[in-house]
Design a protein around this motif. Structure first.
Motif, PDB file in Angstrom:
ATOM      1  N   LYS A  30     -10.311   7.572 -26.139  1.00 14.86           N
ATOM      2  CA  LYS A  30     -10.736   7.624 -27.254  1.00 14.86           C
ATOM      3  C   LYS A  30     -12.038   8.061 -27.651  1.00 14.86           C
ATOM      4  O   LYS A  30     -12.542   8.218 -28.934  1.00 14.86           O
ATOM      5  N   ILE A  31     -13.142   7.991 -26.685  1.00 13.97           N
ATOM      6  CA  ILE A  31     -14.308   8.545 -26.819  1.00 13.97           C
ATOM      7  C   ILE A  31     -14.724   9.921 -27.499  1.00 13.97           C
ATOM      8  O   ILE A  31     -15.397   9.807 -28.473  1.00 13.97           O
ATOM      9  N   PRO A  32     -13.760  10.906 -27.253  1.00 13.85           N
ATOM     10  CA  PRO A  32     -13.767  12.136 -27.816  1.00 13.85           C
ATOM     11  C   PRO A  32     -13.620  12.285 -29.233  1.00 13.85           C
ATOM     12  O   PRO A  32     -14.082  12.906 -30.376  1.00 13.85           O
ATOM     13  N   GLU A  33     -12.698  11.216 -29.630  1.00 19.48           N
ATOM     14  CA  GLU A  33     -12.257  11.001 -31.108  1.00 19.48           C
ATOM     15  C   GLU A  33     -13.367  10.314 -31.845  1.00 19.48           C
ATOM     16  O   GLU A  33     -13.562  10.859 -32.927  1.00 19.48           O
ATOM     17  N   LEU A  34     -14.012   9.316 -31.109  1.00 18.96           N
ATOM     18  CA  LEU A  34     -15.094   8.830 -31.879  1.00 18.96           C
ATOM     19  C   LEU A  34     -16.236   9.692 -31.830  1.00 18.96           C
ATOM     20  O   LEU A  34     -17.013   9.722 -33.321  1.00 18.96           O
ATOM     21  N   MET A  35     -16.562  10.432 -31.095  1.00 20.18           N
ATOM     22  CA  MET A  35     -17.791  11.336 -31.278  1.00 20.18           C
ATOM     23  C   MET A  35     -17.391  12.408 -32.194  1.00 20.18           C
ATOM     24  O   MET A  35     -18.338  13.022 -32.853  1.00 20.18           O
ATOM     25  N   ARG A  36     -16.243  12.936 -32.179  1.00 20.90           N
ATOM     26  CA  ARG A  36     -15.871  13.925 -33.159  1.00 20.90           C
ATOM     27  C   ARG A  36     -16.000  13.385 -34.833  1.00 20.90           C
ATOM     28  O   ARG A  36     -16.547  13.953 -35.530  1.00 20.90           O
ATOM     29  N   GLY A  37     -15.601  12.241 -34.709  1.00 22.84           N
ATOM     30  CA  GLY A  37     -15.665  11.587 -36.226  1.00 22.84           C
ATOM     31  C   GLY A  37     -17.223  11.412 -36.440  1.00 22.84           C
ATOM     32  O   GLY A  37     -17.652  11.630 -37.741  1.00 22.84           O
ATOM     33  N   LEU A  38     -18.208  10.895 -35.490  1.00 22.54           N
ATOM     34  CA  LEU A  38     -19.377  10.708 -35.489  1.00 22.54           C
ATOM     35  C   LEU A  38     -20.079  12.139 -36.074  1.00 22.54           C
ATOM     36  O   LEU A  38     -20.960  12.264 -37.027  1.00 22.54           O
ATOM     37  N   GLY A  39     -19.930  13.126 -35.458  1.00 17.14           N
ATOM     38  CA  GLY A  39     -20.262  14.422 -35.726  1.00 17.14           C
ATOM     39  C   GLY A  39     -20.017  15.171 -37.095  1.00 17.14           C
ATOM     40  O   GLY A  39     -20.849  15.468 -37.778  1.00 17.14           O
ATOM     41  N   SER A  40     -18.712  14.710 -37.583  1.00 19.22           N
ATOM     42  CA  SER A  40     -18.436  15.246 -38.576  1.00 19.22           C
ATOM     43  C   SER A  40     -19.048  14.521 -39.856  1.00 19.22           C
ATOM     44  O   SER A  40     -19.648  15.073 -40.976  1.00 19.22           O
ATOM     45  N   GLY A  41     -19.326  13.230 -39.431  1.00 21.69           N
ATOM     46  CA  GLY A  41     -20.019  12.326 -40.571  1.00 21.69           C
ATOM     47  C   GLY A  41     -21.417  12.931 -40.798  1.00 21.69           C
ATOM     48  O   GLY A  41     -22.021  12.724 -41.786  1.00 21.69           O
ATOM     49  N   ILE A  42     -21.886  13.071 -39.508  1.00 15.61           N
ATOM     50  CA  ILE A  42     -23.452  13.494 -39.559  1.00 15.61           C
ATOM     51  C   ILE A  42     -23.479  14.735 -40.301  1.00 15.61           C
ATOM     52  O   ILE A  42     -24.367  15.283 -41.024  1.00 15.61           O
ATOM     53  N   LYS A  43     -22.462  15.886 -40.052  1.00 15.43           N
ATOM     54  CA  LYS A  43     -22.399  16.948 -40.962  1.00 15.43           C
ATOM     55  C   LYS A  43     -22.357  16.918 -42.308  1.00 15.43           C
ATOM     56  O   LYS A  43     -22.929  17.481 -42.835  1.00 15.43           O
ATOM     57  N   GLU A  44     -21.398  16.018 -42.689  1.00 13.99           N
ATOM     58  CA  GLU A  44     -21.226  15.984 -44.211  1.00 13.99           C
ATOM     59  C   GLU A  44     -22.472  15.172 -44.685  1.00 13.99           C
ATOM     60  O   GLU A  44     -22.897  15.579 -45.893  1.00 13.99           O
ATOM     61  N   PHE A  45     -23.388  14.323 -44.265  1.00 13.22           N
ATOM     62  CA  PHE A  45     -24.583  13.824 -44.683  1.00 13.22           C
ATOM     63  C   PHE A  45     -25.523  14.986 -44.781  1.00 13.22           C
ATOM     64  O   PHE A  45     -26.195  14.792 -45.817  1.00 13.22           O
ATOM     65  N   LYS A  46     -25.733  15.716 -43.716  1.00 16.55           N
ATOM     66  CA  LYS A  46     -26.635  16.730 -43.826  1.00 16.55           C
ATOM     67  C   LYS A  46     -26.394  17.622 -45.034  1.00 16.55           C
ATOM     68  O   LYS A  46     -27.219  18.227 -45.781  1.00 16.55           O
ATOM     69  N   ASP A  47     -25.008  18.033 -45.181  1.00 14.44           N
ATOM     70  CA  ASP A  47     -24.739  18.969 -46.058  1.00 14.44           C
ATOM     71  C   ASP A  47     -24.859  18.334 -47.622  1.00 14.44           C
ATOM     72  O   ASP A  47     -25.535  18.913 -48.630  1.00 14.44           O
ATOM     73  N   ALA A  48     -24.725  17.156 -47.643  1.00 11.92           N
ATOM     74  CA  ALA A  48     -24.915  16.344 -49.175  1.00 11.92           C
ATOM     75  C   ALA A  48     -26.420  16.280 -49.101  1.00 11.92           C
ATOM     76  O   ALA A  48     -26.810  16.475 -50.249  1.00 11.92           O
ATOM     77  N   SER A  49     -27.322  16.003 -48.129  1.00 13.18           N
ATOM     78  CA  SER A  49     -28.628  15.990 -48.514  1.00 13.18           C
ATOM     79  C   SER A  49     -29.094  17.294 -48.759  1.00 13.18           C
ATOM     80  O   SER A  49     -30.043  17.560 -49.664  1.00 13.18           O
TER      81      SER A  49
END
Length: 61
Positions: A30-49
């Motif tokens: 489950k950890i790779p899925e969690l890290m993938r979700g965390l990375g995409s969330g950070i990327k979306e946050f950076k794009d929005a900022s």
């Protein structure tokens, strides 16, 4: 030195303990899925900022 800052110091043993607890809670698959979700969330946050910073401020007078 303040006693309130000391508990916030994280050493290598504390990090190892956190990793072991996360592995026990979520499992190895489950950890790779969690890290993938965390990375995409950070990327979306950076794009929005970036988009927020690119817009000109119209409310300044």
């Amino acid at each position: 030195m303040s006693f309130y800052i000391l508990p916030l110091a994280i050493g290598p043993w504390q990090i190892a303990l956190i990793v072991v607890v996360v592995l026990l809670l979520f499992g190895g698959k489950k950890i790779p899925e969690l890290m993938r979700g965390l990375g995409s969330g950070i990327k979306e946050f950076k794009d929005a900022s970036k988009e927020e910073g690119d817009e000109p401020a119209n409310d300044k007078k």
